[in-house]
Enzyme design. Structure first.
Site, short mmCIF file in Angstrom:
data_model
loop_
_atom_site.label_atom_id
_atom_site.label_comp_id
_atom_site.label_asym_id
_atom_site.label_seq_id
_atom_site.Cartn_x
_atom_site.Cartn_y
_atom_site.Cartn_z
N ASP A 10 0.68 -1.17 -0.24
CA ASP A 10 0.06 -0.03 0.19
C ASP A 10 0.75 1.34 -0.18
O ASP A 10 0.32 2.37 0.67
CB ASP A 10 -0.87 -0.07 1.15
N ASP A 63 -4.30 -1.36 -2.03
CA ASP A 63 -5.73 -1.09 -1.56
C ASP A 63 -6.53 -0.74 -2.60
O ASP A 63 -6.01 0.40 -3.37
CB ASP A 63 -5.77 -0.25 -0.41
N HIS A 65 -10.30 0.22 -3.58
CA HIS A 65 -11.76 0.24 -3.15
C HIS A 65 -12.77 0.92 -4.03
O HIS A 65 -12.43 1.91 -4.85
CB HIS A 65 -12.06 1.01 -1.82
N SER A 71 -15.73 0.29 4.31
CA SER A 71 -15.05 0.75 5.31
C SER A 71 -15.10 2.47 5.53
O SER A 71 -14.22 3.06 6.37
CB SER A 71 -13.51 0.48 4.98
N HIS A 82 -10.75 6.24 0.65
CA HIS A 82 -9.26 6.25 0.34
C HIS A 82 -9.31 5.07 -0.74
O HIS A 82 -10.15 4.27 -0.89
CB HIS A 82 -8.41 6.04 1.51
N LYS A 108 -6.70 -5.48 -3.40
CA LYS A 108 -7.51 -6.20 -2.25
C LYS A 108 -8.48 -5.14 -1.86
O LYS A 108 -8.20 -3.77 -2.35
CB LYS A 108 -6.60 -6.35 -1.18
N GLU A 115 -13.80 -5.67 4.41
CA GLU A 115 -12.58 -5.13 4.56
C GLU A 115 -11.36 -6.10 4.51
O GLU A 115 -11.76 -7.17 4.97
CB GLU A 115 -12.78 -4.66 6.14
N ALA A 148 0.20 0.49 6.03
CA ALA A 148 0.34 1.02 7.57
C ALA A 148 0.77 -0.05 8.42
O ALA A 148 0.08 -1.05 8.39
CB ALA A 148 -0.92 1.84 8.11
N CYS A 152 -2.28 -3.09 7.35
CA CYS A 152 -2.25 -3.88 6.31
C CYS A 152 -0.69 -4.57 6.39
O CYS A 152 -0.55 -5.70 5.85
CB CYS A 152 -2.38 -3.03 4.80
C1 VGL Z 1 -5.38 0.41 5.34
C2 VGL Z 1 -6.77 1.09 6.78
C3 VGL Z 1 -7.88 1.02 5.74
C4 VGL Z 1 -3.88 -0.11 5.17
C5 VGL Z 1 -6.05 0.24 4.28
O1 VGL Z 1 -3.24 0.06 4.02
O2 VGL Z 1 -3.09 -0.34 6.07
N1 VGL Z 1 -5.51 0.83 6.41
N2 VGL Z 1 -7.28 0.45 4.41
ZN ZN Z 2 -8.68 0.44 2.89
#
Ligand code: VGL
Ligand code: ZN
Length: 197
Positions: A10, A63, A65, A71, A82, A108, A115, A148, A152
């Site tokens: 990510d 990520d 979406h 989420s 996001h 993903k 989620e 993060a 993830c």
């Molecule tokens: C993530 C929150 C929502 C991540 C992804 O990449 O850690 N965190 N979507």
């Molecule tokens: Zn996400």
């Protein structure tokens, strides 16, 4: 070592300078880039003649979406919108783009109702999961960097470990939502046998 790969989690604009900008993100991108260069031999480390250019697959977890993902706060979830597919926020950082190979990009979070923090079950354009592709490539050792740490990255590392891979987490090449949460996640992963480099 022929059985090593890197998983970049990510490193996408919404997590770097966008709606979910994470701490240490720019530095983490820079650290990831130097790790890549070292491993593919553009900048061979002292005495590492065994590094063969091209023998180090780089897999990108993304990520991705739909605009109505569950989420997102508007749908009652915990996060601002996001990484909406097709927007800049869902794009990999420009400095990493030269290393992208289409079949090594794993998306993903595409299902609006689900989620999905782990990249392990992310799917490439051929419908293969990241776990499957690592197996097919004969990979045993997986380096991980990304964003993060608490979400993830942690989930991906734990699933890789569970899947039988030896996991090396590049701790300076991480960005996080919260510093205390980052340290807590690192300590937990360390205790689980994920190796810190
Ligand atoms: C993530 C929150 C929502 C991540 C992804 O990449 O850690 N965190 N979507
Ligand atoms: Zn996400």
């Amino acid at each position: 070592m022929k059985d090593c790969a890197l998983v970049v989690v990510d490193m996408l604009y919404d997590f770097i300078d966008g709606s979910m900008a994470c701490k240490n993100a720019e530095a983490a991108v820079g650290e990831s880039l130097s790790l890549i260069k070292k491993k593919i031999g553009e900048e061979p480390a002292e005495g590492s003649e065994d590094v063969i250019r091209g023998s180090f697959p780089i897999l990108f977890v993304c990520d991705s979406h739909p605009a109505n993902h569950s989420s997102f706060t508007k749908q009652g979830g915990p996060w601002p919108p996001h990484c909406v597919a097709g927007t800049r926020g869902a794009e990999i950082h420009d400095s990493l783009k030269p290393y992208i190979e289409d079949e090594l990009v794993f998306r993903k979070g595409e299902n609006p109702l689900q989620e999905q923090y782990s990249g392990f079950e992310g799917i490439n354009s051929a419908g293969q999961t990241l776990g499957e592709v690592l197996e097919l490539l004969g990979i045993k050792n997986v380096f991980v960097c990304g964003i993060a740490t608490e979400y993830c990255v942690r989930q991906t590392c734990e699933d890789l470990k569970q899947g039988g891979f030896t996991v090396y987490l590049a701790k300076d090449a991480l960005a996080y939502v919260d510093y205390a949460g980052h340290l807590e996640a690192l300590a937990a992963m360390d205790a689980e046998g994920i190796r810190m480099i």
